[in-house]
Design an enzyme around this catalytic site. Structure first.
Site, PDB file in Angstrom:
ATOM      1  N   PRO A 219       0.834  -1.130  -0.054  1.00 15.39           N
ATOM      2  CA  PRO A 219      -0.060   0.146   0.035  1.00 15.39           C
ATOM      3  C   PRO A 219       0.968   1.231  -0.010  1.00 15.39           C
ATOM      4  CG  PRO A 219       0.021  -0.873   2.329  1.00 15.39           C
ATOM      5  CD  PRO A 219       0.801  -1.798   1.253  1.00 15.39           C
ATOM      6  N   GLY A 220       2.123   1.198   0.134  1.00 12.52           N
ATOM      7  CA  GLY A 220       3.056   2.296  -0.225  1.00 12.52           C
ATOM      8  C   GLY A 220       3.933   2.689   1.170  1.00 12.52           C
ATOM      9  N   GLY A 221       4.255   1.662   1.902  1.00 16.84           N
ATOM     10  CA  GLY A 221       5.185   2.083   3.147  1.00 16.84           C
ATOM     11  C   GLY A 221       6.445   2.562   2.819  1.00 16.84           C
ATOM     12  N   ASP A 237       2.318  -1.326  -8.907  1.00 21.18           N
ATOM     13  CA  ASP A 237       1.648  -2.559  -8.051  1.00 21.18           C
ATOM     14  C   ASP A 237       0.215  -2.515  -8.871  1.00 21.18           C
ATOM     15  OD1 ASP A 237       0.166  -4.132  -5.999  1.00 21.18           O
ATOM     16  OD2 ASP A 237       2.150  -3.913  -4.913  1.00 21.18           O
ATOM     17  N   ASP A 274       9.731  -4.965  -1.896  1.00 19.96           N
ATOM     18  CA  ASP A 274       9.502  -5.685  -0.643  1.00 19.96           C
ATOM     19  C   ASP A 274       8.114  -6.688  -1.058  1.00 19.96           C
ATOM     20  OD1 ASP A 274       9.355  -6.609   1.884  1.00 19.96           O
ATOM     21  OD2 ASP A 274       8.008  -4.640   2.520  1.00 19.96           O
ATOM     22  N   LYS A 304      12.041 -13.352   1.120  1.00 20.62           N
ATOM     23  CA  LYS A 304      10.854 -14.229   1.879  1.00 20.62           C
ATOM     24  C   LYS A 304      11.590 -15.453   2.010  1.00 20.62           C
ATOM     25  CE  LYS A 304       8.128 -10.686   1.947  1.00 20.62           C
ATOM     26  NZ  LYS A 304       8.180  -9.743   2.681  1.00 20.62           N
TER      27      LYS A 304
END
Length: 347
Positions: A219-221, A237, A274, A304
């Site tokens: 969401p844009g962190g 995205d 990420d 991951k």
């Protein structure tokens, strides 16, 4: 207290801390660095452990700093081990008797304890008591940051482990390597903390970059932090970004799959990713966009650890991205969970 001759014969002892569940991986990296004979004891299973190496303290620190393990988040020396009855008075007497410090230093006292140590006395109360001894006996100046030395104390129900070190010798100057950031009002996601920590861990300054590509941005962190640092950011995205970011004048948002976008060669000096994909899938996606990253540009990527084979995962990632990207450092950050973060340079 052991004499220097006895300590040399027995080696040097440290407390190591890893993210929960990854203590065995930190131990394996330490074992690979030193000759046979390194011994380990658990304090908190799969997380905090004691390790003894048959080398002098300074030599061990030098080797670990110059070959920094990915999974060892923090280490503190154990200069003295006390059979402890749990009382504040015993701890104060012990410190006053065993420590030998230069007068007037700035010192940060960091105290940790296991859950089995009674909760009737907090770590803050222990710290105040230790500070009192340091002030009275050596005129030490207690500080929270910019310390000359760190006095580390780890308490278990029957033992107190004490060590003195320079902040940079602990891998992290935060107690146990648990670096904490304050949550901001309107913060898009906690993933921002991960990139903030990576900036510190890898010795980067994001204000020195001009143009960034954020792959799998929603969401844009991470995008929010890069914009705060003054960069032009292209976020990619198929999912939506936080609506509060979309009005930013330096943001270009492409609501597409990363495999569908095209850029001019050498467009970015920073690439970040990420994504919750398998490392090999993610590497293939990133490699397809590396033409857009400038030679000498930086890549920060989250790996991951989906099947708990971290060394294999990193090895395969480096192979998949070679020769276009060269690994500079990999680290499981405090804000990582079942993952680690790598820093690479475009060759």
């Amino acid at each position: 207290m052991m004499t220097e001759k006895e300590q040399s014969r027995q080696g040097s002892t440290f407390i190591g801390t890893a993210n929960h569940g990854f203590g065995q991986h930190a131990q394996e990296e330490i074992r690979r660095l030193f000759e046979a004979g390194t011994q380990f004891r658990h304090i908190i299973p799969a997380e905090v452990f004691i390790f003894t190496v048959q080398e002098e303290k300074e030599a061990v620190i030098h080797k670990l700093l110059h070959n920094e393990p990915m999974f060892l988040r923090h280490m503190q020396p154990v200069d003295v081990e006390l059979d402890w009855d749990g009382s504040m008075e015993t701890l104060q007497q012990f410190i006053g008797r065993e420590l030998k410090l230069e007068s007037g230093l700035k010192a940060a006292v960091q105290i940790r304890k296991t859950e089995q140590v009674g909760s009737d006395i907090s770590t803050t109360e222990y710290k105040r008591a230790v500070d009192d001894v340091l002030i009275k006996q050596w005129s030490i100046i207690p500080v929270a940051k910019d310390a000359d030395i760190i006095v580390s104390i780890f308490l278990t129900p029957d033992k107190a482990y004490l060590g003195v070190s320079k902040p940079e010798h602990n891998l992290s100057d935060w107690s146990g390597g648990a670096i904490r950031f304050r949550k901001e009002e309107g913060q898009v996601s906690r993933a921002k903390f991960k990139l903030l920590e990576a900036e510190r861990a890898f010795g980067l300054d994001f204000q020195q970059y001009r143009s960034a590509l954020d792959i799998g941005a929603a969401p844009g962190g991470w995008t929010s932090l890069l914009l705060e640092r003054g960069m032009k950011v292209t976020a990619v995205d198929p999912a939506k970004l936080d609506s509060g970011l979309l009005r930013h004048p330096k943001l270009t948002f492409l609501q597409k799959n990363a495999g569908e976008v095209k850029f001019q060669p050498q467009s970015f000096d920073l690439l970040v990713c990420d994504m919750s994909w398998s490392p090999r899938q993610m590497a293939k996606l990133v490699k397809g966009l590396l033409y857009s990253l400038q030679t000498g540009g930086t890549a920060i990527i989250t790996v991951k650890l989906m099947h708990k084979k971290p060394f294999q995962a990193v090895r395969e990632l480096v192979e998949d991205l070679s020769p276009d990207l060269a690994l500079q450092k990999g680290k499981q950050l405090f804000h990582n969970r079942e993952e680690l973060t790598v820093f690479l340079i475009r060759t």
